[in-house]
Design a protein around this motif. Structure first.
Motif, PDB file in Angstrom:
ATOM      1  N   ILE A  95       1.297  -1.322  -0.247  1.00 42.62           N
ATOM      2  CA  ILE A  95      -0.138  -0.100   0.297  1.00 42.62           C
ATOM      3  C   ILE A  95       1.191   1.017   0.133  1.00 42.62           C
ATOM      4  O   ILE A  95       1.775   1.354   0.493  1.00 42.62           O
ATOM      5  CB  ILE A  95      -1.108   0.552   1.068  1.00 42.62           C
ATOM      6  CG1 ILE A  95      -0.255   0.166   2.691  1.00 42.62           C
ATOM      7  CG2 ILE A  95      -1.477  -1.050   1.230  1.00 42.62           C
ATOM      8  CD1 ILE A  95      -1.322   0.232   3.962  1.00 42.62           C
ATOM      9  N   GLU A  96       0.533   2.284  -0.141  1.00 43.40           N
ATOM     10  CA  GLU A  96       1.081   3.690  -0.299  1.00 43.40           C
ATOM     11  C   GLU A  96       0.734   4.648   0.902  1.00 43.40           C
ATOM     12  O   GLU A  96      -0.847   4.362   1.361  1.00 43.40           O
ATOM     13  CB  GLU A  96       0.162   4.768  -1.777  1.00 43.40           C
ATOM     14  CG  GLU A  96       1.933   6.064  -1.843  1.00 43.40           C
ATOM     15  CD  GLU A  96       1.274   6.013  -2.949  1.00 43.40           C
ATOM     16  OE1 GLU A  96       1.208   8.004  -2.785  1.00 43.40           O
ATOM     17  OE2 GLU A  96       1.047   5.612  -4.020  1.00 43.40           O
ATOM     18  N   ILE A  97       1.779   5.026   1.246  1.00 49.12           N
ATOM     19  CA  ILE A  97       1.682   5.303   3.103  1.00 49.12           C
ATOM     20  C   ILE A  97       0.282   7.019   2.786  1.00 49.12           C
ATOM     21  O   ILE A  97       0.654   7.578   2.127  1.00 49.12           O
ATOM     22  CB  ILE A  97       2.611   6.032   3.748  1.00 49.12           C
ATOM     23  CG1 ILE A  97       3.844   4.764   3.712  1.00 49.12           C
ATOM     24  CG2 ILE A  97       1.923   6.405   4.899  1.00 49.12           C
ATOM     25  CD1 ILE A  97       2.583   3.241   4.588  1.00 49.12           C
ATOM     26  N   PRO A  98      -1.002   6.904   3.107  1.00 52.39           N
ATOM     27  CA  PRO A  98      -1.502   8.071   2.679  1.00 52.39           C
ATOM     28  C   PRO A  98      -1.100   9.061   3.800  1.00 52.39           C
ATOM     29  O   PRO A  98      -0.348   8.873   4.954  1.00 52.39           O
ATOM     30  CB  PRO A  98      -3.078   7.725   3.748  1.00 52.39           C
ATOM     31  CG  PRO A  98      -2.537   6.941   4.893  1.00 52.39           C
ATOM     32  CD  PRO A  98      -1.739   5.668   5.120  1.00 52.39           C
ATOM     33  N   LYS A 113       6.144  10.097   3.049  1.00 51.37           N
ATOM     34  CA  LYS A 113       4.616  10.589   2.511  1.00 51.37           C
ATOM     35  C   LYS A 113       5.386   9.652   1.238  1.00 51.37           C
ATOM     36  O   LYS A 113       6.336   9.832   0.766  1.00 51.37           O
ATOM     37  CB  LYS A 113       4.354  12.300   1.694  1.00 51.37           C
ATOM     38  CG  LYS A 113       3.748  12.336   0.952  1.00 51.37           C
ATOM     39  CD  LYS A 113       3.219  13.749   0.718  1.00 51.37           C
ATOM     40  CE  LYS A 113       2.359  14.022  -0.689  1.00 51.37           C
ATOM     41  NZ  LYS A 113       1.750  15.843  -0.329  1.00 51.37           N
ATOM     42  N   GLY A 114       4.627   9.020   0.188  1.00 52.47           N
ATOM     43  CA  GLY A 114       4.768   8.176  -1.421  1.00 52.47           C
ATOM     44  C   GLY A 114       5.498   6.967  -0.779  1.00 52.47           C
ATOM     45  O   GLY A 114       5.941   6.137  -1.701  1.00 52.47           O
ATOM     46  N   GLU A 115       5.393   7.225   0.625  1.00 52.16           N
ATOM     47  CA  GLU A 115       6.381   5.792   1.123  1.00 52.16           C
ATOM     48  C   GLU A 115       5.305   4.953   0.332  1.00 52.16           C
ATOM     49  O   GLU A 115       4.265   4.386   0.349  1.00 52.16           O
ATOM     50  CB  GLU A 115       6.703   4.938   2.437  1.00 52.16           C
ATOM     51  CG  GLU A 115       7.958   4.728   2.880  1.00 52.16           C
ATOM     52  CD  GLU A 115       8.579   4.657   3.624  1.00 52.16           C
ATOM     53  OE1 GLU A 115       9.132   3.843   3.736  1.00 52.16           O
ATOM     54  OE2 GLU A 115       8.432   4.951   4.772  1.00 52.16           O
ATOM     55  N   LYS A 116       5.773   3.010   0.504  1.00 55.60           N
ATOM     56  CA  LYS A 116       5.241   2.339  -0.240  1.00 55.60           C
ATOM     57  C   LYS A 116       5.448   0.772   0.605  1.00 55.60           C
ATOM     58  O   LYS A 116       6.443  -0.111   0.441  1.00 55.60           O
ATOM     59  CB  LYS A 116       5.197   1.710  -1.584  1.00 55.60           C
ATOM     60  CG  LYS A 116       4.688   3.291  -2.608  1.00 55.60           C
ATOM     61  CD  LYS A 116       4.507   2.041  -4.480  1.00 55.60           C
ATOM     62  CE  LYS A 116       2.843   2.851  -4.965  1.00 55.60           C
ATOM     63  NZ  LYS A 116       3.439   2.739  -6.514  1.00 55.60           N
ATOM     64  N   ASP A 121       4.879  -5.884   7.247  1.00 52.57           N
ATOM     65  CA  ASP A 121       5.834  -4.742   7.092  1.00 52.57           C
ATOM     66  C   ASP A 121       5.371  -3.212   7.778  1.00 52.57           C
ATOM     67  O   ASP A 121       5.636  -3.214   9.225  1.00 52.57           O
ATOM     68  CB  ASP A 121       6.630  -3.981   6.574  1.00 52.57           C
ATOM     69  CG  ASP A 121       7.861  -4.753   5.577  1.00 52.57           C
ATOM     70  OD1 ASP A 121       7.635  -6.055   5.724  1.00 52.57           O
ATOM     71  OD2 ASP A 121       6.964  -5.093   4.256  1.00 52.57           O
ATOM     72  N   LEU A 122       4.086  -2.923   7.647  1.00 52.06           N
ATOM     73  CA  LEU A 122       3.746  -2.163   8.289  1.00 52.06           C
ATOM     74  C   LEU A 122       3.095  -2.656   9.930  1.00 52.06           C
ATOM     75  O   LEU A 122       2.789  -2.196  11.078  1.00 52.06           O
ATOM     76  CB  LEU A 122       2.145  -1.652   8.326  1.00 52.06           C
ATOM     77  CG  LEU A 122       2.421  -0.480   6.822  1.00 52.06           C
ATOM     78  CD1 LEU A 122       1.592  -0.422   6.152  1.00 52.06           C
ATOM     79  CD2 LEU A 122       3.174   1.187   7.157  1.00 52.06           C
ATOM     80  N   LEU A 123       2.588  -4.313  10.052  1.00 56.64           N
ATOM     81  CA  LEU A 123       2.382  -4.949  11.404  1.00 56.64           C
ATOM     82  C   LEU A 123       3.796  -4.609  12.632  1.00 56.64           C
ATOM     83  O   LEU A 123       3.523  -4.628  13.623  1.00 56.64           O
ATOM     84  CB  LEU A 123       1.551  -6.229  10.487  1.00 56.64           C
ATOM     85  CG  LEU A 123       0.118  -5.579  10.366  1.00 56.64           C
ATOM     86  CD1 LEU A 123      -0.662  -7.188   9.753  1.00 56.64           C
ATOM     87  CD2 LEU A 123      -0.973  -5.516  11.765  1.00 56.64           C
ATOM     88  N   THR A 212      11.219   2.737   1.574  1.00 52.34           N
ATOM     89  CA  THR A 212      11.918   2.430   0.301  1.00 52.34           C
ATOM     90  C   THR A 212      11.574   4.587  -0.137  1.00 52.34           C
ATOM     91  O   THR A 212      11.953   4.265  -1.730  1.00 52.34           O
ATOM     92  CB  THR A 212      10.395   1.908  -0.057  1.00 52.34           C
ATOM     93  OG1 THR A 212       9.124   3.219   0.484  1.00 52.34           O
ATOM     94  CG2 THR A 212      10.197   0.835   0.136  1.00 52.34           C
ATOM     95  N   THR A 213      12.011   5.334   0.391  1.00 51.79           N
ATOM     96  CA  THR A 213      12.105   6.383   0.230  1.00 51.79           C
ATOM     97  C   THR A 213      13.381   7.596   0.382  1.00 51.79           C
ATOM     98  O   THR A 213      13.883   8.138   0.726  1.00 51.79           O
ATOM     99  CB  THR A 213      11.336   8.162   1.073  1.00 51.79           C
ATOM    100  OG1 THR A 213      11.715   7.653   2.578  1.00 51.79           O
ATOM    101  CG2 THR A 213       9.884   7.503   0.217  1.00 51.79           C
TER     102      THR A 213
END
Length: 387
Positions: A95-98, A113-116, A121-123, A212-213
């Motif tokens: 997902i793209e980070i909102p 912002k803009g990370e995917k 990984d978020l968990l 990713t950024t």
């Protein structure tokens, strides 16, 4: 160390000693001391305003202090967030980070912002780094927005019977009514620990996930010191806000005896948890009746002389450390034909003045001898006598 103890072939998990029953028609045996009532023990003195320890399968309460007192629970909230995401999302989905998840106050995995990132990984960022930003990103990915996700949290709480729990955020920062009890939180943790992905996440001490950024990855470190301080600890979650104080939910497992411990508003949460777990493992144990083979029963007029028998039931008991069951086994002579799962006897177990009864069944079928079988048998016997 726990030992698999056989009553014939019925497995009992006990501590330190193994016992074997040899079957007769009726057998009664007692394993050590029989307890009829809870004995008073030296309870640990703790700093927590509220606390509880339960065995995770039976939910038996092993220790409690103000277990039903409603209190804020800080980031232990994320247990509910994590299990809802696991039950509703593909963890490998990227997902793209909102923008709503960037710069959320408090503890963070520093989403940009803009990370995917993948949900898995978020968990890890949610449960190891206690990322409030990860909580918001996951809530939006799961339900479309934070408000809908909070509604899902409260709906799930009702489904699980958490009658003294209300959520107002996915991360634990109080944004209205936001509270639970030690008892409700222990039940939630016991439920979450049944999910293998959840268990794997919360027991991880360090995890590398993409950033990713940037030209390097994130190294996420678990804030739960119990994983390093306490033998058998498996996670689950820390928490702190000024209003909630220090909070800690811990799962520990020794000799297949898993205890869920919760301390809320606990200035000395690490030592409180250690004392409670030590108390539980020093005073209780689990006995398990497991399905399996017991042995063989003699068969009359069967094509086989013996048939394999056993129990198909599984049952758990949490008992005082020195209390072991009295077991009574009753077997009747079986006459062919015997169908699989036909009851051929019974097993009675006595603990604390209570009786549990379980059928003993045939684990295989046995056909009745035919006339031709009997003729062949007689001819064989005659031939043997002639020799």
């Amino acid at each position: 160390m726990g030992i698999l103890s056989r009553c014939g072939g019925v497995l009992f998990v006990m501590k330190a000693r193994a016992f074997v029953l040899v079957f007769a028609l009726i057998i009664t045996t007692t394993f050590g001391k029989i307890c009829y009532a809870n004995e008073k023990k030296n309870l640990p003195q703790i700093s927590s305003k509220s606390a509880i320890a339960i065995e995770w399968v039976t939910r038996k309460i092993l220790f409690e202090k103000n277990k039903d007192l409603k209190l804020p629970m800080a980031s232990t909230t994320k247990i509910m967030t994590a299990i809802l995401v696991l039950e509703n999302c593909d963890v490998n989905k990227e997902i793209e980070i909102p923008p709503q998840a960037v710069g959320v106050p408090g503890s963070s995995m520093y989403l940009e912002k803009g990370e995917k990132l993948k949900i898995i990984d978020l968990l890890y960022g949610l449960m190891l780094s206690s990322g409030n930003d990860a909580a918001v990103a996951l809530a939006i990915a799961t339900a479309g927005d934070v408000i809908r996700f909070v509604n899902l949290m409260n709906k799930k709480a009702k489904e699980l019977g958490l009658s003294n729990t209300v959520f107002s955020s996915p991360h634990g920062l109080e944004q209205g009514e936001h509270y639970t009890t030690a008892h409700d939180l222990a039940k939630l943790a016991a439920y979450a620990m049944r999910n293998p992905i959840f268990r794997q996440i919360v027991k991880t001490t360090e995890k590398e996930v993409p950033w990713t950024t940037r030209p390097y990855n994130r190294i996420l470190k678990n804030k739960n010191k119990m994983l390093r301080l306490y033998p058998g600890a498996e996670g689950v979650k820390t928490g702190f806000t000024k209003k909630a104080g220090r909070c800690l939910v811990t799962s520990a497992c020794r000799d297949d005896f898993r205890v869920i411990c919760v301390v809320l508003n606990a200035p000395d949460m690490w030592n409180d948890t250690r004392k409670i777990l030590d108390y539980c493992y020093s005073n209780f144990k689990v006995i398990k009746l497991l399905p399996g083979e017991i042995g063989y029963v003699k068969v009359k007029n069967g094509k086989s002389d013996w048939v394999k028998v056993g129990t198909t039931y599984q049952r758990y008991w949490v008992v005082d450390l020195n209390c072991l069951p009295k077991i009574e086994v009753l077997l009747q002579v079986a006459e062919a034909p015997i169908e699989k799962n036909k009851v051929v006897g019974g097993l009675n177990l006595y603990l604390k003045g209570e009786k549990w009864s379980f059928p003993i069944v045939a684990l295989q079928e046995c056909q009745r001898k035919s006339l031709w079988d009997r003729i062949k048998e007689k001819l064989f016997e005659k031939r043997m006598r002639q020799k």
